[in-house]
Write an enzyme that holds these catalytic residues in place. Structure first.
Site, PDB file in Angstrom:
ATOM      1  N   ASP A  43       0.577  -1.352  -0.272  1.00  0.00           N
ATOM      2  CA  ASP A  43      -0.003   0.015  -0.036  1.00  0.00           C
ATOM      3  C   ASP A  43       0.722   1.139  -0.050  1.00  0.00           C
ATOM      4  O   ASP A  43       1.886   1.423   0.899  1.00  0.00           O
ATOM      5  CB  ASP A  43      -0.956  -0.058   1.343  1.00  0.00           C
ATOM      6  CG  ASP A  43      -2.106   1.095   1.160  1.00  0.00           C
ATOM      7  OD1 ASP A  43      -1.933   2.047   0.665  1.00  0.00           O
ATOM      8  OD2 ASP A  43      -3.125   0.622   1.694  1.00  0.00           O
ATOM      9  N   THR A  79      -7.368   4.048  -0.882  1.00  0.00           N
ATOM     10  CA  THR A  79      -6.936   2.709  -0.588  1.00  0.00           C
ATOM     11  C   THR A  79      -8.101   1.808  -0.957  1.00  0.00           C
ATOM     12  O   THR A  79      -8.010   0.723  -2.072  1.00  0.00           O
ATOM     13  CB  THR A  79      -6.636   2.333   0.783  1.00  0.00           C
ATOM     14  OG1 THR A  79      -5.502   3.219   1.175  1.00  0.00           O
ATOM     15  CG2 THR A  79      -6.528   0.753   0.931  1.00  0.00           C
ATOM     16  N   HIS A 197       2.144   8.359   5.428  1.00  0.00           N
ATOM     17  CA  HIS A 197       1.192   9.156   6.084  1.00  0.00           C
ATOM     18  C   HIS A 197       1.818   9.978   7.137  1.00  0.00           C
ATOM     19  O   HIS A 197       1.562  11.135   7.408  1.00  0.00           O
ATOM     20  CB  HIS A 197      -0.120   8.341   6.523  1.00  0.00           C
ATOM     21  CG  HIS A 197      -1.061   8.128   5.308  1.00  0.00           C
ATOM     22  ND1 HIS A 197      -1.762   9.095   5.030  1.00  0.00           N
ATOM     23  CD2 HIS A 197      -1.470   6.958   4.917  1.00  0.00           C
ATOM     24  CE1 HIS A 197      -2.421   8.779   3.888  1.00  0.00           C
ATOM     25  NE2 HIS A 197      -2.497   7.398   3.988  1.00  0.00           N
ATOM     26  N   HIS A 241      -1.924   3.395  -4.963  1.00  0.00           N
ATOM     27  CA  HIS A 241      -1.703   4.808  -5.136  1.00  0.00           C
ATOM     28  C   HIS A 241      -0.161   5.246  -4.750  1.00  0.00           C
ATOM     29  O   HIS A 241       0.494   4.329  -4.075  1.00  0.00           O
ATOM     30  CB  HIS A 241      -2.636   5.382  -4.531  1.00  0.00           C
ATOM     31  CG  HIS A 241      -2.775   5.438  -2.893  1.00  0.00           C
ATOM     32  ND1 HIS A 241      -1.640   5.520  -2.220  1.00  0.00           N
ATOM     33  CD2 HIS A 241      -3.728   4.616  -2.457  1.00  0.00           C
ATOM     34  CE1 HIS A 241      -2.132   5.175  -0.951  1.00  0.00           C
ATOM     35  NE2 HIS A 241      -3.306   4.594  -1.011  1.00  0.00           N
ATOM     36  N   HIS A 345      -2.983  11.266  -0.036  1.00  0.00           N
ATOM     37  CA  HIS A 345      -2.970  10.672  -1.282  1.00  0.00           C
ATOM     38  C   HIS A 345      -4.546  10.687  -1.471  1.00  0.00           C
ATOM     39  O   HIS A 345      -5.625  10.944  -0.511  1.00  0.00           O
ATOM     40  CB  HIS A 345      -2.830   9.164  -1.299  1.00  0.00           C
ATOM     41  CG  HIS A 345      -3.092   8.332  -0.536  1.00  0.00           C
ATOM     42  ND1 HIS A 345      -4.574   7.526  -0.576  1.00  0.00           N
ATOM     43  CD2 HIS A 345      -2.629   7.792   0.592  1.00  0.00           C
ATOM     44  CE1 HIS A 345      -4.788   6.866   0.366  1.00  0.00           C
ATOM     45  NE2 HIS A 345      -3.776   6.948   1.293  1.00  0.00           N
TER      46      HIS A 345
END
Length: 414
Positions: A43, A79, A197, A241, A345
């Protein structure tokens, strides 16, 4: 044009491309593949992370397989929508998962990342396609994998538990492939997204996490080799992403300061892509209050860019605000200061910062090959091809990925 009857309640007519497992074959012989696929998501793995730090295991993986410089994901670059597009080969307006959270006006309910009621989930994910055609599938954490599709589930699925160690996930996936004869297995890791993040994509912490994921990939390859699976399993490593740098003190637009919130009936998603339903008769007043604000764009639903394949779904509200790269639009800026995240994102999928990785290796994958960037919705028909499955209606195209394939010698039929 194909009319996707299975989920007309979610979306209007979409263009679907059918991919036939034996497209291009003759009447007397057929292509043969190994019939085992391991699909891995890391991820938030932005495409250019691999250029910033030494990643010997990714390099070795690419040397023996195929790599795209990046691939083009779906909008919004979140996500759940992005992962479910990979799984179904459908754009977000078609499968209906248009955000990590969303509101449905017919259900009069709100979706969250804990929602597993099948009424929200359109299309057919690859683990269900596999089961329907008498093969076996197993999922280790993938958005939608816990959903019961009219009585059909993967043969094996795991309720999400982020605390599960990465090596435990790998070991179990290898066991499924070797000892439980799974044909399709998907495997999910929440890194480097979580670190991105917290610290931002340009941080030393992200680079260290990328190194850790490189070591993890090396572990996966080693376990495949130790279990005599390296020449039997086609492995794909991708992501949903990328990630961009945030500044929650200086690059936040306070929605309360630019529009009278008493004119708004409901908002959904928020922060990067914000959906807005104005009260009756207030649509243009709200739109006009938002349209002159810099560092964001407000759209009437009908004016959303066609290239996003996003607007034709009832869950998209009448107005959609999309923040510029690195900016946030918030109704509660003080809460953003409390979280203090440096990466985010969800932005325009055309942005370089949002692009994910793709690498593949296995008995039916061309070695030492770089393929042109393709779409994440192309992964579904690619997996179907490698499993000799007839794909469900989808927006992907096998034509964009076929060049990476190496088929086994043709086997006579009959």
């Amino acid at each position: 044009m194909l009319q996707l009857q299975a989920f007309l309640y979610l979306a209007t007519t979409i263009v679907a491309v059918w991919s036939s497992p034996n497209d291009g074959g003759s009447d007397t012989e057929t292509e043969s593949y190994s019939n085992k696929v391991l699909l891995i998501s890391m991820d938030g793995f932005r495409w250019d992370y691999l250029n910033r730090v030494s990643t010997p295991n990714f390099d070795e993986f690419a040397k023996h397989g195929t790599r795209a410089r990046f691939i083009n994901n779906t909008f919004t670059t979140k996500t759940f929508p992005s992962h479910y597009s990979i799984a179904t080969g459908l754009f977000e307006e078609s499968h209906g998962i248009i955000g990590n959270s969303m509101y449905d006006p017919v259900f009069d309910e709100t979706f969250s990342m804990r929602t597993t009621d099948s009424k929200w989930w359109g299309g057919e994910p690859i683990w269900i396609t596999t089961r329907k055609q008498n093969l076996h599938s197993a999922t280790y954490f993938w958005p939608g994998s816990e959903v019961n599709f009219n009585g059909t589930r993967p043969n094996i699925y795991m309720p999400y538990n982020q605390a599960t160690p990465f090596h435990t996930r790998v070991d179990k996936a290898i066991d499924w492939l070797r000892n439980q004869d799974m044909n399709f297995v998907c495997l999910y890791f929440h890194e480097p997204d979580a670190t991105g993040h917290r610290y931002g994509p340009n941080s030393d912490e992200v680079l260290e996490k990328v190194k850790e994921m490189d070591i993890l990939l090396g572990y996966i390859v080693t376990k495949l080799q130790e279990n005599n699976l390296a020449d039997k399993v086609n492995v794909m490593v991708t992501s949903d992403h990328g990630m961009t740098e945030l500044d929650v003190r200086n690059r936040v637009i306070d929605l309360n300061q630019i529009v009278n919130m008493s004119l708004i009936k409901r908002t959904a998603a928020r922060d990067i892509v914000t959906h807005i339903t104005p009260k009756d008769g207030q649509l243009e007043n709200v739109y006009n209050a938002l349209r002159l604000q810099s560092n964001m764009t407000v759209y009437h639903r009908k004016d959303l860019p066609d290239r996003w394949h996003y607007k034709n779904n009832r869950r998209v509200m009448p107005l959609v605000v999309v923040a510029d790269d690195g900016w946030l639009v918030s109704q509660a800026p003080a809460n953003l200061l409390l979280t203090g995240g440096r990466g985010g994102h969800g932005y325009d999928n055309a942005l370089s910062s949002m692009k994910p990785i793709f690498l593949a290796r296995g008995p039916n994958i061309k070695p030492n090959y770089e393929i042109s960037p393709f779409l994440t919705v192309d992964i579904y028909p690619l997996v179907c091809e490698l499993l000799n499955l007839n794909p469900a209606p989808n927006n992907g195209s096998l034509a964009r990925t076929r060049d990476m394939l190496v088929v086994n010698p043709r086997i006579p039929v009959g």
